[in-house]
Design an enzyme around this catalytic site. Structure first.
Site, PDB file in Angstrom:
ATOM      1  N   ALA A  37      43.023  45.363  42.636  1.00 36.06           N
ATOM      2  CA  ALA A  37      42.629  44.058  43.200  1.00 36.06           C
ATOM      3  C   ALA A  37      43.840  43.121  43.129  1.00 36.06           C
ATOM      4  O   ALA A  37      43.780  42.023  42.566  1.00 36.06           O
ATOM      5  CB  ALA A  37      41.413  43.481  42.477  1.00 36.06           C
ATOM      6  N   LEU A  38      44.928  43.595  43.713  1.00 41.71           N
ATOM      7  CA  LEU A  38      46.217  42.908  43.559  1.00 41.71           C
ATOM      8  C   LEU A  38      46.230  41.545  44.251  1.00 41.71           C
ATOM      9  O   LEU A  38      45.622  41.364  45.302  1.00 41.71           O
ATOM     10  CB  LEU A  38      47.342  43.782  44.127  1.00 41.71           C
ATOM     11  CG  LEU A  38      47.473  45.174  43.520  1.00 41.71           C
ATOM     12  CD1 LEU A  38      48.667  45.912  44.130  1.00 41.71           C
ATOM     13  CD2 LEU A  38      47.607  45.138  41.997  1.00 41.71           C
ATOM     14  N   HIS A  42      50.347  39.632  40.753  1.00 46.00           N
ATOM     15  CA  HIS A  42      50.909  40.993  40.675  1.00 46.00           C
ATOM     16  C   HIS A  42      52.169  41.098  41.539  1.00 46.00           C
ATOM     17  O   HIS A  42      53.144  41.737  41.148  1.00 46.00           O
ATOM     18  CB  HIS A  42      49.886  42.016  41.177  1.00 46.00           C
ATOM     19  CG  HIS A  42      48.632  42.089  40.363  1.00 46.00           C
ATOM     20  ND1 HIS A  42      47.406  41.684  40.835  1.00 46.00           N
ATOM     21  CD2 HIS A  42      48.429  42.513  39.092  1.00 46.00           C
ATOM     22  CE1 HIS A  42      46.498  41.865  39.903  1.00 46.00           C
ATOM     23  NE2 HIS A  42      47.087  42.354  38.824  1.00 46.00           N
ATOM     24  N   GLN A  66      38.918  49.247  28.006  1.00 44.78           N
ATOM     25  CA  GLN A  66      39.138  47.842  27.615  1.00 44.78           C
ATOM     26  C   GLN A  66      37.962  46.954  27.988  1.00 44.78           C
ATOM     27  O   GLN A  66      38.008  45.749  27.791  1.00 44.78           O
ATOM     28  CB  GLN A  66      40.457  47.312  28.165  1.00 44.78           C
ATOM     29  CG  GLN A  66      40.529  47.162  29.663  1.00 44.78           C
ATOM     30  CD  GLN A  66      41.948  46.814  30.114  1.00 44.78           C
ATOM     31  OE1 GLN A  66      42.803  47.683  30.211  1.00 44.78           O
ATOM     32  NE2 GLN A  66      42.215  45.554  30.398  1.00 44.78           N
ATOM     33  N   GLY A 152      52.078  39.553  32.845  1.00 42.65           N
ATOM     34  CA  GLY A 152      51.922  38.139  33.149  1.00 42.65           C
ATOM     35  C   GLY A 152      51.673  37.312  31.893  1.00 42.65           C
ATOM     36  O   GLY A 152      50.972  37.742  30.965  1.00 42.65           O
ATOM     37  N   LYS A 153      52.234  36.084  31.901  1.00 42.71           N
ATOM     38  CA  LYS A 153      52.013  35.175  30.764  1.00 42.71           C
ATOM     39  C   LYS A 153      50.588  34.652  30.759  1.00 42.71           C
ATOM     40  O   LYS A 153      50.147  34.069  29.773  1.00 42.71           O
ATOM     41  CB  LYS A 153      52.975  34.001  30.866  1.00 42.71           C
ATOM     42  CG  LYS A 153      54.391  34.323  30.470  1.00 42.71           C
ATOM     43  CD  LYS A 153      55.190  33.044  30.612  1.00 42.71           C
ATOM     44  CE  LYS A 153      56.551  33.104  30.028  1.00 42.71           C
ATOM     45  NZ  LYS A 153      57.246  31.814  30.208  1.00 42.71           N
ATOM     46  N   LEU A 189      45.960  32.499  39.336  1.00 42.72           N
ATOM     47  CA  LEU A 189      45.488  33.677  40.074  1.00 42.72           C
ATOM     48  C   LEU A 189      44.959  34.722  39.097  1.00 42.72           C
ATOM     49  O   LEU A 189      45.539  34.962  38.052  1.00 42.72           O
ATOM     50  CB  LEU A 189      46.615  34.279  40.914  1.00 42.72           C
ATOM     51  CG  LEU A 189      47.197  33.409  42.023  1.00 42.72           C
ATOM     52  CD1 LEU A 189      48.113  34.239  42.924  1.00 42.72           C
ATOM     53  CD2 LEU A 189      46.111  32.761  42.868  1.00 42.72           C
ATOM     54  N   SER A 190      43.811  35.307  39.474  1.00 37.77           N
ATOM     55  CA  SER A 190      43.193  36.346  38.659  1.00 37.77           C
ATOM     56  C   SER A 190      42.325  37.192  39.580  1.00 37.77           C
ATOM     57  O   SER A 190      41.705  36.652  40.510  1.00 37.77           O
ATOM     58  CB  SER A 190      42.315  35.689  37.583  1.00 37.77           C
ATOM     59  OG  SER A 190      41.360  36.612  37.091  1.00 37.77           O
ATOM     60  N   SER A 191      42.256  38.495  39.302  1.00 30.26           N
ATOM     61  CA  SER A 191      41.387  39.349  40.133  1.00 30.26           C
ATOM     62  C   SER A 191      39.949  38.886  40.020  1.00 30.26           C
ATOM     63  O   SER A 191      39.163  39.032  40.954  1.00 30.26           O
ATOM     64  CB  SER A 191      41.500  40.801  39.686  1.00 30.26           C
ATOM     65  OG  SER A 191      42.852  41.205  39.741  1.00 30.26           O
TER      66      SER A 191
HETATM   67  O1  PAF Z   1      46.416  43.082  32.553  1.00 35.35           O
HETATM   68  C1  PAF Z   1      45.887  44.089  33.057  1.00 35.35           C
HETATM   69  O2  PAF Z   1      45.710  44.214  34.265  1.00 35.35           O
HETATM   70  C2  PAF Z   1      45.452  45.226  32.146  1.00 35.35           C
HETATM   71  O3  PAF Z   1      44.970  44.753  30.945  1.00 35.35           O
HETATM   72  C3  PAF Z   1      46.536  46.295  31.938  1.00 35.35           C
HETATM   73  C4  PAF Z   1      47.744  45.737  31.211  1.00 35.35           C
HETATM   74  C5  PAF Z   1      46.978  46.860  33.284  1.00 35.35           C
HETATM   75  C6  PAF Z   1      45.981  47.447  31.093  1.00 35.35           C
HETATM   76  O4  PAF Z   1      44.881  48.047  31.700  1.00 35.35           O
END
Ligand code: PAF
Length: 281
Positions: A37-38, A42, A66, A152-153, A189-191
């Site tokens: 979901a770039l 990204h 995660q 990303g920060k 920005l965030s997915s």
């Molecule tokens: O930040 C993310 O998109 C994820 O946590 C990562 C670093 C790709 C690990 O799945």
């Protein structure tokens, strides 16, 4: 752009390429791990990787470990075709696109996040989340073996824990932090922004406004962390606030930090969507 889904195939390909390029003493591999979901954030990681390296690898892997039970793994935005196009247009050399079974087996070895820094802030809201992040990042780094990896920060705690893992496990990759990219109105920005309906998106702007307010207070000489947090909460109040904290850049102390070398972090939910943002002072 080459698309590879097998970890072993990628590892072998990169080993052969590195060998073939070994006469060029500035040959380097830049790696951008993503969950797909770039978006513009990204793209800025990829851009930085392209500036600093000869070969750029991007991974798209929606890492199941995660996500906690009941979180949004099943509805996480998936845009495979658009993502491939973005990578191609951004000049990515290799797209690593594995399936869960390529990365995980049964009875897994895994990395444990540190007991303090991995269980405060986002780690407190999502206990165990960072075990999944660190485990997959370790696997991906071992597959790609990059010179540099880009994070990303915006995910400041993730960035801190990955840097800590690399240092404490004596890994040789350089972790490169990249600035948060924002919409014109300030939204980071965030997915997960894709979940927000227009009214929620409007509400979400309170997060970046609260950080701008904090930054203005610090610029005017405010040194009292409590005052800053109180003003931020006044702005954020209608949202479901998970935390507003000022922490040292190494995430070591949770209060009484030197404001000059700290990060102000916010996590809040808007209409059930968890959003993170921060500023680095
Ligand atoms: O930040 C993310 O998109 C994820 O946590 C990562 C670093 C790709 C690990 O799945």
């Amino acid at each position: 752009m080459k698309i590879i889904s097998s970890p072993l195939e990628l590892k072998n390909y990169l080993r052969e390429t590195s060998k073939a390029m070994s006469t060029q003493n500035d040959f380097s591999i830049g790696f951008v791990p993503t969950m797909g979901a770039l978006h513009g954030g990204h793209i800025s990681l990829i851009k930085k990787a392209k500036e600093q390296n000869k070969l750029v690898v991007v991974s798209i892997f929606l890492n199941p470990t995660q996500f906690l039970k009941g979180e949004d793994l099943d509805k996480y935005p998936k845009k495979d075709e658009a993502d491939k196009k973005i990578c191609e247009l951004s000049g990515v050399d290799i797209l690593f696109f594995p399936q869960a079974e390529d990365i995980y087996g049964i009875d897994e070895v895994s990395i444990l996040a540190p007991k303090v820094r991995g269980y405060v802030l986002e780690g407190q809201s999502r206990p165990g989340h960072f075990n999944g992040v660190l485990t997959v990042v370790m696997k991906l780094l071992n597959i790609v073996n990059p010179t540099r990896a880009y994070f990303g920060k915006k995910d400041a705690q993730q960035l801190n824990l990955i840097s800590l893992m690399v240092k404490q496990l004596f890994m040789s990759v350089e972790i490169v932090p990249v600035d948060t990219v924002r919409e014109k109105d300030g939204l980071a920005l965030s997915s997960r922004n894709a979940y927000l309906i227009p009214k929620e998106r409007e509400e979400a702007l309170k997060i970046s406004s609260s950080l701008r307010k904090a930054s203005a207070m610090v610029s005017k000489g405010e040194l009292n962390a409590k005052e800053i947090i109180t003003s931020m909460i006044e702005i954020l109040e209608p949202l479901e606030i998970h935390y507003v904290e000022i922490v040292s850049r190494d995430f070591n102390q949770l209060l009484h930090v030197e404001l000059g070398n700290s990060v102000i972090l916010v996590e809040a939910s808007v209409g059930g969507t968890r959003l993170l943002d921060n500023i680095w002072l």
